[in-house]
Design a protein around this motif. Structure first.
Motif, PDB file in Angstrom:
ATOM      1  N   ASP A  76       0.846  -1.197   0.000  1.00 39.07           N
ATOM      2  CA  ASP A  76       0.000   0.000   0.000  1.00 39.07           C
ATOM      3  C   ASP A  76       0.883   1.251   0.000  1.00 39.07           C
ATOM      4  O   ASP A  76       1.498   1.590   1.012  1.00 39.07           O
ATOM      5  N   ARG A  77       0.946   1.930  -1.110  1.00 38.46           N
ATOM      6  CA  ARG A  77       1.836   3.086  -1.228  1.00 38.46           C
ATOM      7  C   ARG A  77       1.277   4.342  -0.580  1.00 38.46           C
ATOM      8  O   ARG A  77       2.014   5.293  -0.323  1.00 38.46           O
ATOM      9  N   SER A  78      -0.017   4.373  -0.299  1.00 40.92           N
ATOM     10  CA  SER A  78      -0.614   5.565   0.312  1.00 40.92           C
ATOM     11  C   SER A  78      -0.558   5.516   1.836  1.00 40.92           C
ATOM     12  O   SER A  78       0.012   6.406   2.475  1.00 40.92           O
ATOM     13  N   THR A  79      -1.123   4.470   2.428  1.00 43.74           N
ATOM     14  CA  THR A  79      -1.167   4.374   3.888  1.00 43.74           C
ATOM     15  C   THR A  79      -0.034   3.522   4.455  1.00 43.74           C
ATOM     16  O   THR A  79       0.301   3.647   5.635  1.00 43.74           O
ATOM     17  N   GLY A  80       0.552   2.676   3.626  1.00 44.70           N
ATOM     18  CA  GLY A  80       1.628   1.795   4.078  1.00 44.70           C
ATOM     19  C   GLY A  80       2.773   2.511   4.779  1.00 44.70           C
ATOM     20  O   GLY A  80       3.197   2.096   5.867  1.00 44.70           O
ATOM     21  N   PRO A  81       3.303   3.612   4.195  1.00 42.24           N
ATOM     22  CA  PRO A  81       4.389   4.337   4.869  1.00 42.24           C
ATOM     23  C   PRO A  81       3.983   4.893   6.237  1.00 42.24           C
ATOM     24  O   PRO A  81       4.796   4.924   7.169  1.00 42.24           O
TER      25      PRO A  81
END
Length: 315
Positions: free
Chosen positions: A244-249
């Motif tokens: 998940d590039r939006s919430t993953g970080p």
């Protein structure tokens, strides 16, 4: 004996899990008999060890009664005083700030009412109760007791919320429950209390100090539990979050916020315990509820857990 060893080896190979089974430990946490000592303790001048037990969503003060019982049986000579929290049992669907205030008031009033001299404070939480406990640690009124913190035993605690729950059925059920009950706590657990994930309650809580003040932080989790994601109870990354590039970080930042202070604290030990329950083939097992409550009502698990290792954290 050969069959037993073969079964253990097959289990570990199947799970691909590098860990230690309790049957491999050289000694148990307690070899004391299950009855009180002949003589009472001479005095309580050093103070008592207060153990605060906090139930989860839609729970009550009796939920952790077996946990309390097995600790008392295993450590009969210890100066233990249990507070079975009940202030939130009538409304666990409130927001976390409201429930935090209730629990904090309950702890302080308990200490004052019984005129307790506190030597140590430990917390045992189940499910949502673990978030309330962590929130209490951040309050100014609790600051005096931070240097007395001893053990935090987290039983299936959603420390990273329920964002990446692998069960669509449970996620849908929690969403419906949140809508019907207008629950602030469920909204916060799913990171929907703010459009900016870095301004949500759980993220802001992860930035505040708390866990590093304990001598022992014990995270008990089960992969059979579908109510609280396995990775959330263990405070670790999951594959879905990595993709998940939006919430993953943001998720990774939360984990770092929680674990880095614990790792840097020399006197704090982090322990992860994975539990695999022998569960019947029922609907509760299928949806993951059986494993979620087994840490509370399974006498087999609780006796094994405290006898083998759990009692060490309350000595």
């Amino acid at each position: 004996l050969f069959s037993f060893c073969k079964a253990k080896e097959d289990l570990l190979n199947e799970l691909k899990f590098q860990g230690i089974l309790y049957s491999d430990l050289p000694q148990l946490a307690s070899d004391m008999p299950y009855f009180p000592p002949d003589e009472e303790e001479d005095n309580f001048e050093e103070g008592i060890h207060l153990v605060v037990c906090v139930h989860g969503l839609d729970g009550n003060s009796a939920d952790l009664r077996l946990v309390k019982t097995f600790i008392e049986l295993g450590l009969p000579a210890s100066k233990l005083d249990f507070l079975m929290s009940e202030r939130n049992q009538t409304d666990t669907f409130a927001d976390f700030d409201t429930m935090t205030d209730r629990l904090l008031d309950e702890i302080i009033q308990h200490i004052q009412l019984y005129n307790l001299t506190i030597h140590r404070i430990s917390f045992i939480g189940h499910s949502l109760g673990n978030i309330i406990i962590r929130s209490v640690l951040t309050r100014p009124r609790f600051r005096y007791y931070l240097n007395k913190l001893h053990t935090f035993l987290s039983l299936s605690g959603p420390h990273l919320g329920t964002l990446y729950n692998s069960s669509a059925l449970v996620s849908t059920g929690l969403w419906l429950m949140q809508k019907l009950k207008k629950s602030g706590s469920l909204l916060q657990l799913t990171f929907r209390d703010n459009t900016d994930p870095r301004k949500t309650f759980l993220y802001l809580l992860s930035q505040k100090p708390g866990l590093q003040y304990f001598k022992n932080v014990v995270l008990v989790a089960s992969p059979q539990d579908r109510y609280v994601p396995f990775h959330s109870a263990r405070i670790e990354m999951c594959r879905t979050a990595l993709k998940d590039r939006s919430t993953g970080p943001v998720y990774a930042e939360m984990i770092n916020n929680l674990l880095q202070p614990v790792i840097e604290a020399k006197e704090c030990t982090l322990i992860r315990q994975n539990v695999f329950h022998a569960l019947p083939n029922t609907a509760n097992t299928l949806i993951g509820r059986a494993a979620h409550i087994a840490v509370l009502d399974s006498e087999l698990f609780l006796e094994k857990f405290f006898l083998v290792t759990g009692l060490n954290y309350f000595k």
